[in-house]
Design a protein around this motif. Structure first.
Motif, PDB file in Angstrom:
ATOM      1  N   PRO A 115       4.555  -3.000   9.425  1.00 32.24           N
ATOM      2  CA  PRO A 115       5.383  -2.937   8.209  1.00 32.24           C
ATOM      3  C   PRO A 115       4.649  -3.446   6.968  1.00 32.24           C
ATOM      4  O   PRO A 115       5.205  -3.374   5.876  1.00 32.24           O
ATOM      5  N   ARG A 116       3.445  -3.935   7.096  1.00 34.62           N
ATOM      6  CA  ARG A 116       2.762  -4.601   5.988  1.00 34.62           C
ATOM      7  C   ARG A 116       1.811  -3.685   5.236  1.00 34.62           C
ATOM      8  O   ARG A 116       1.643  -3.793   4.032  1.00 34.62           O
ATOM      9  N   TYR A 117       1.120  -2.819   5.966  1.00 34.42           N
ATOM     10  CA  TYR A 117       0.202  -1.868   5.315  1.00 34.42           C
ATOM     11  C   TYR A 117      -0.023  -0.706   6.267  1.00 34.42           C
ATOM     12  O   TYR A 117       0.086  -0.833   7.474  1.00 34.42           O
ATOM     13  N   ARG A 118      -0.337   0.453   5.695  1.00 33.48           N
ATOM     14  CA  ARG A 118      -0.632   1.633   6.505  1.00 33.48           C
ATOM     15  C   ARG A 118      -1.972   1.474   7.217  1.00 33.48           C
ATOM     16  O   ARG A 118      -2.093   1.801   8.384  1.00 33.48           O
ATOM     17  N   PHE A 119      -2.945   0.999   6.427  1.00 32.22           N
ATOM     18  CA  PHE A 119      -4.248   0.693   7.048  1.00 32.22           C
ATOM     19  C   PHE A 119      -4.966  -0.275   6.114  1.00 32.22           C
ATOM     20  O   PHE A 119      -4.584  -0.437   4.951  1.00 32.22           O
ATOM     21  N   VAL A 120      -5.964  -0.900   6.655  1.00 35.00           N
ATOM     22  CA  VAL A 120      -6.717  -1.867   5.864  1.00 35.00           C
ATOM     23  C   VAL A 120      -8.194  -1.773   6.238  1.00 35.00           C
ATOM     24  O   VAL A 120      -8.538  -1.507   7.390  1.00 35.00           O
ATOM     25  N   GLN A 121      -9.054  -1.939   5.252  1.00 27.18           N
ATOM     26  CA  GLN A 121     -10.495  -1.959   5.512  1.00 27.18           C
ATOM     27  C   GLN A 121     -11.098  -3.207   4.891  1.00 27.18           C
ATOM     28  O   GLN A 121     -10.663  -3.643   3.833  1.00 27.18           O
ATOM     29  N   LYS A 122     -12.109  -3.739   5.554  1.00 24.43           N
ATOM     30  CA  LYS A 122     -12.708  -4.965   5.064  1.00 24.43           C
ATOM     31  C   LYS A 122     -14.062  -4.685   4.438  1.00 24.43           C
ATOM     32  O   LYS A 122     -14.877  -3.930   4.981  1.00 24.43           O
ATOM     33  N   THR A 123     -14.276  -5.256   3.285  1.00 28.89           N
ATOM     34  CA  THR A 123     -15.613  -5.265   2.687  1.00 28.89           C
ATOM     35  C   THR A 123     -16.127  -6.685   2.808  1.00 28.89           C
ATOM     36  O   THR A 123     -15.451  -7.626   2.381  1.00 28.89           O
ATOM     37  N   TYR A 124     -17.301  -6.852   3.431  1.00 28.91           N
ATOM     38  CA  TYR A 124     -17.775  -8.197   3.769  1.00 28.91           C
ATOM     39  C   TYR A 124     -18.701  -8.758   2.694  1.00 28.91           C
ATOM     40  O   TYR A 124     -19.622  -8.100   2.248  1.00 28.91           O
ATOM     41  N   GLY A 159       2.100   4.014   0.646  1.00 29.40           N
ATOM     42  CA  GLY A 159       0.981   4.900   0.301  1.00 29.40           C
ATOM     43  C   GLY A 159       0.208   4.466  -0.918  1.00 29.40           C
ATOM     44  O   GLY A 159      -0.850   5.021  -1.218  1.00 29.40           O
ATOM     45  N   THR A 160       0.747   3.468  -1.639  1.00 27.64           N
ATOM     46  CA  THR A 160      -0.008   2.974  -2.804  1.00 27.64           C
ATOM     47  C   THR A 160      -1.294   2.306  -2.324  1.00 27.64           C
ATOM     48  O   THR A 160      -1.242   1.515  -1.381  1.00 27.64           O
ATOM     49  N   PRO A 161      -2.394   2.640  -2.966  1.00 27.07           N
ATOM     50  CA  PRO A 161      -3.637   1.996  -2.529  1.00 27.07           C
ATOM     51  C   PRO A 161      -3.748   0.587  -3.102  1.00 27.07           C
ATOM     52  O   PRO A 161      -3.148   0.268  -4.112  1.00 27.07           O
ATOM     53  N   PHE A 162      -4.521  -0.244  -2.407  1.00 29.12           N
ATOM     54  CA  PHE A 162      -4.856  -1.585  -2.935  1.00 29.12           C
ATOM     55  C   PHE A 162      -6.307  -1.864  -2.582  1.00 29.12           C
ATOM     56  O   PHE A 162      -6.873  -1.252  -1.691  1.00 29.12           O
ATOM     57  N   ASN A 163      -6.868  -2.791  -3.323  1.00 32.78           N
ATOM     58  CA  ASN A 163      -8.233  -3.219  -2.971  1.00 32.78           C
ATOM     59  C   ASN A 163      -8.541  -4.543  -3.664  1.00 32.78           C
ATOM     60  O   ASN A 163      -7.759  -5.026  -4.481  1.00 32.78           O
ATOM     61  N   GLY A 164      -9.677  -5.117  -3.299  1.00 27.47           N
ATOM     62  CA  GLY A 164     -10.117  -6.355  -3.943  1.00 27.47           C
ATOM     63  C   GLY A 164      -9.299  -7.573  -3.567  1.00 27.47           C
ATOM     64  O   GLY A 164      -9.349  -8.588  -4.259  1.00 27.47           O
ATOM     65  N   ARG A 201     -10.362 -17.924  19.457  1.00 26.37           N
ATOM     66  CA  ARG A 201      -9.386 -18.184  18.395  1.00 26.37           C
ATOM     67  C   ARG A 201      -9.803 -17.449  17.133  1.00 26.37           C
ATOM     68  O   ARG A 201     -10.987 -17.392  16.819  1.00 26.37           O
ATOM     69  N   GLN A 202      -8.813 -16.893  16.454  1.00 25.56           N
ATOM     70  CA  GLN A 202      -9.047 -16.252  15.155  1.00 25.56           C
ATOM     71  C   GLN A 202      -7.972 -16.736  14.195  1.00 25.56           C
ATOM     72  O   GLN A 202      -6.784 -16.682  14.527  1.00 25.56           O
ATOM     73  N   ASP A 203      -8.415 -17.225  13.033  1.00 25.88           N
ATOM     74  CA  ASP A 203      -7.464 -17.631  11.986  1.00 25.88           C
ATOM     75  C   ASP A 203      -7.788 -16.824  10.741  1.00 25.88           C
ATOM     76  O   ASP A 203      -8.948 -16.758  10.339  1.00 25.88           O
ATOM     77  N   VAL A 204      -6.743 -16.268  10.147  1.00 23.03           N
ATOM     78  CA  VAL A 204      -6.940 -15.360   9.017  1.00 23.03           C
ATOM     79  C   VAL A 204      -6.126 -15.860   7.830  1.00 23.03           C
ATOM     80  O   VAL A 204      -4.971 -16.240   7.992  1.00 23.03           O
ATOM     81  N   TRP A 205      -6.792 -15.894   6.665  1.00 22.93           N
ATOM     82  CA  TRP A 205      -6.097 -16.155   5.405  1.00 22.93           C
ATOM     83  C   TRP A 205      -6.416 -15.017   4.447  1.00 22.93           C
ATOM     84  O   TRP A 205      -7.537 -14.499   4.456  1.00 22.93           O
ATOM     85  N   ASN A 206      -5.452 -14.633   3.619  1.00 26.39           N
ATOM     86  CA  ASN A 206      -5.767 -13.632   2.591  1.00 26.39           C
ATOM     87  C   ASN A 206      -4.753 -13.717   1.466  1.00 26.39           C
ATOM     88  O   ASN A 206      -3.785 -14.468   1.539  1.00 26.39           O
ATOM     89  N   ASP A 207      -4.995 -12.943   0.428  1.00 27.46           N
ATOM     90  CA  ASP A 207      -4.144 -12.977  -0.768  1.00 27.46           C
ATOM     91  C   ASP A 207      -3.140 -11.828  -0.795  1.00 27.46           C
ATOM     92  O   ASP A 207      -2.656 -11.450  -1.867  1.00 27.46           O
ATOM     93  N   ILE A 208      -2.826 -11.253   0.373  1.00 29.49           N
ATOM     94  CA  ILE A 208      -1.908 -10.105   0.366  1.00 29.49           C
ATOM     95  C   ILE A 208      -0.557 -10.493  -0.248  1.00 29.49           C
ATOM     96  O   ILE A 208      -0.050  -9.800  -1.141  1.00 29.49           O
TER      97      ILE A 208
END
Lengths: 192, 192, 192, 192, 192, 192
Positions: free
Chosen positions: D116-125, D153-158, D174-181
């Motif tokens: 429910p959060r995003y259709r897809f996501v890609q990471k730029t490292y 369907g709205t795109p986002f990036n950065g 273990r994996q811990d994730v933080w982001n600005d979504i």
């Protein structure tokens, strides 16, 4: 802690290096009370072209054989009365002293000496101790108990003994023997 | 050639380092037949802050005393019947076995056992051998000859003996004694 | 096994050497799966006259301070709004990025930004990670949870955060902050 | 100056030794502010017969894999929704925490949460940081920005993100994730 | 005592290592008055993957040739007037100075200069000295006596000479020659 | 790369160690074409109690003095006709050979020889080369040009010279001198 490094010329067998590591481990423990687990030994082997002393490259001297193993072979051969095998392990300067004997120089002397004393004797080994003396000789001790039969066929056992060997360049040069045979006989007589 | 380096924590005395160097010299010679002159030993002492194992700095364990020296002190004290000095060198688990005895645990037992055997005895020492066992014990051998007087005042001398000692943490835990006293007595009787 | 030796110029404090030993211990463990207990580190300190590179003796560069400690001091100062102490730890090139901000260059910008967001905030630390980058910068991470009060006085707590710091020559050059404040607010709204 | 020597058992690959040298180089630089060019590392490899600890020869433990590489493989697999490859890199005790979630233990949970959060996501490292913790775990950080499409369907990036991984014995625990979504969504709403 | 260890990249020939050991032996003796027999040198060769400086593995530079050998080859070729062989050993920047000449740059100049001076000349060598300068040049000295025939056919011999050579990267860059030819001629005239 | 370690007994001065480091640096460069900057030397000093060879601790032999410095002192004293200072630097076995002389053994002989040759002479030094021979002798070369006045008062200068010295245990045992004086005189006559 001790971390020990030894630099030797290339050419020693894995077994030689193992004995070297073990000897250095326990040598360090004679002063520093570390459990064996805390002692590390590293052997750095130098190719002849990578080592020079006095402006000259050197070739490694062949390793000395394990003196305990030589003593064990000798004792087994003597017990089996395989004199050829035993004699091959003796140095030209070999002497041996048993309770009450002057130094003897041949195995035949020993056998003649033993004859009136017991029909046969077998050794049960309790332990070996080996060390390198400051001189050329390696020293090996073995101790345990004797069993066998007296000349009259009576069996005996549990008689304490200790042997001390000196070896030079892999040959036995000296054997000294102590045991409680006379003590046991004296007690037997006293109680009989 | 062997060049030996040992890294230890700082704090050992010059005498400790000397004994360590000597022990390592002869340990290497037990495998590599180098004359002592060809063996170099270097002791690198690390300040506690300059050594870490397992993420922790370490403090050096006090050096073990020279076991041969302890045995010499003990034997002198015993010969002088200075039991307090001798006793202070014994471990709680101390046992001693002499020819014909079961293991004894006190010096008083020994003295009682010796009483009917000889008036007094003195040791002439021919040599000592010492080594660290793979276990906790240091092993010291001393051998030589006994002289003294039989209970009837007859003197004796030249009787071979050998003692084997085990020491743990600088205390004597075990003494085993072999000698030719019974052999000599038997011979004396036989020829008298 | 790994036995690590490092040769450095004389002059580092015991604490510097401790940090060095610890860093080398864990560096070796990043490839060799030894328990810390199996890793030994020895620091050999060379007097200036005993070390030469390129035909010249050298003087030791002062040790870098512990970057984790600097970050801790900075974070405590910021929490106590002791801006002078905090500012003294910043490099001239300092920038910081918080959720939704462009890079800011002064602490005053941060405080202005934070004002409408919360009355105050406190950090509970779960852990720090520090490493030296291949470049000049040391990297320090700290993570944990935030507690405090929203502008309306409602308390909050347990909000995850992570900060990443870069330090060059003991000064903080960069701070990047991520946290779940927005996520928490969104959830709060959704459920209110 | 630092000159670092490490003694390890023979058997590590050139790549293992390379990683070891690099790790030790930067570890020493965490305390001593030397340019990498001034740091030398030498790896001395000991044949099993040439190394003894505690009176025993040892066999080398297999090298740990590069944790950054494992994390990269995992992230690529996840982005490609290749769950089998990703799952094979996880430890049985694996947990992961994303903004606003309780710890999840399966990749399926994550996918359900993300739907429910995003259709897809890609990471730029932007960069990776890796270190060995004092415990068993290797730590890997990766950070960068997210791009993709919102559910509508709205795109986002950065959008900034950071992931923290723990790995034990080459498996991700273990994996811990933080982001600005959430921050981005909140801003988007605020401005829409 | 000195015990010298040198760590070099793998790939040097046995002869290179021999020259290296010899050079280090005598270098140490220039300060420490040990007989050569007391100086030990060990060369530790590092595989490229086992050595890193500045975060990079390195490849060994090819060994420099023995400068004395090059000078010997050159002198033999000059005596045999094998100019091609001699010329191949010269650097582009080669200059040579003989008694009374300005620096010459070609072998042909030398031959023209020598022509009116003697019919031929042969060198008897008394000794060579070689050293590495602090700069790029290796220095070789050779000395001995000249014999030959004056232009009028009169023989001469026993005239002292000394040559000094500089070599860079295995090529001769400079030759300086001193001898007693003029002295001898002057004496001959004075006494004729 | 070369990383050189030398183990010496404690007690050498900083200047001795400096000379030792420099000598080892250039010795290694005689075979391995490294720029001086790439050569590291570490001197490990062993306390007497921390070094044993052949079962014995050793005391360090006093460092040899810098032979170039001795030669410089000698040459200055000779130029100033301070014969006492110069003579104190000579070994009992000292001999010197100048162009056209048989070996002389006293400075007085030299002065008598020089008298008819020039009123005075001064040396301008172009360079020194020093090395340790495989034997006991240190070798020092110095070269440059001579200026002064002929017996008739005519000045001269720019005359090339080279001196070769041998020193044993800090005393000059041999001096050999070559120069272009005769060549210059012959040219002067030829052109006059």
């Amino acid at each position: 802690m001790p971390v020990i490094e030894i630099h030797v010329l290339q050419g020693y067998s894995d077994d030689d290096k193992s004995r070297l590591c073990t000897a250095l481990t326990h040598a360090s423990r004679s002063v520093i009370p570390a459990m064996p687990e805390a002692v590390s030994v590293m052997v750095h082997e130098m190719a002849p072209a990578a080592y020079m002393r006095g402006g000259q490259h050197r070739t490694p001297a062949p390793a000395l054989p394990d003196p305990t193993q030589i003593v064990q072979t000798y004792l087994q051969a003597m017990e089996a009365r395989d004199l050829n095998t035993a004699r091959a392990l003796l140095d030209l300067a070999f002497t041996m002293t048993f309770p009450g004997t002057a130094p003897m120089t041949t195995l035949e002397q020993l056998i003649a000496w033993a004859k009136p004393r017991y029909r046969f004797v077998q050794k049960t080994y309790e332990g070996y101790d080996a060390l390198q003396s400051p001189g050329a000789a390696a020293i090996v001790y073995c101790r345990g108990t004797l069993s066998g039969e007296w000349p009259d066929g009576t069996p005996f056992n549990g008689i304490r003994f200790i042997d001390r060997f000196e070896l030079v360049a892999g040959r036995i040069t000296r054997q000294d023997v102590w045991n409680d045979i006379a003590e046991t006989k004296a007690e037997t007589k006293a109680t009989s």
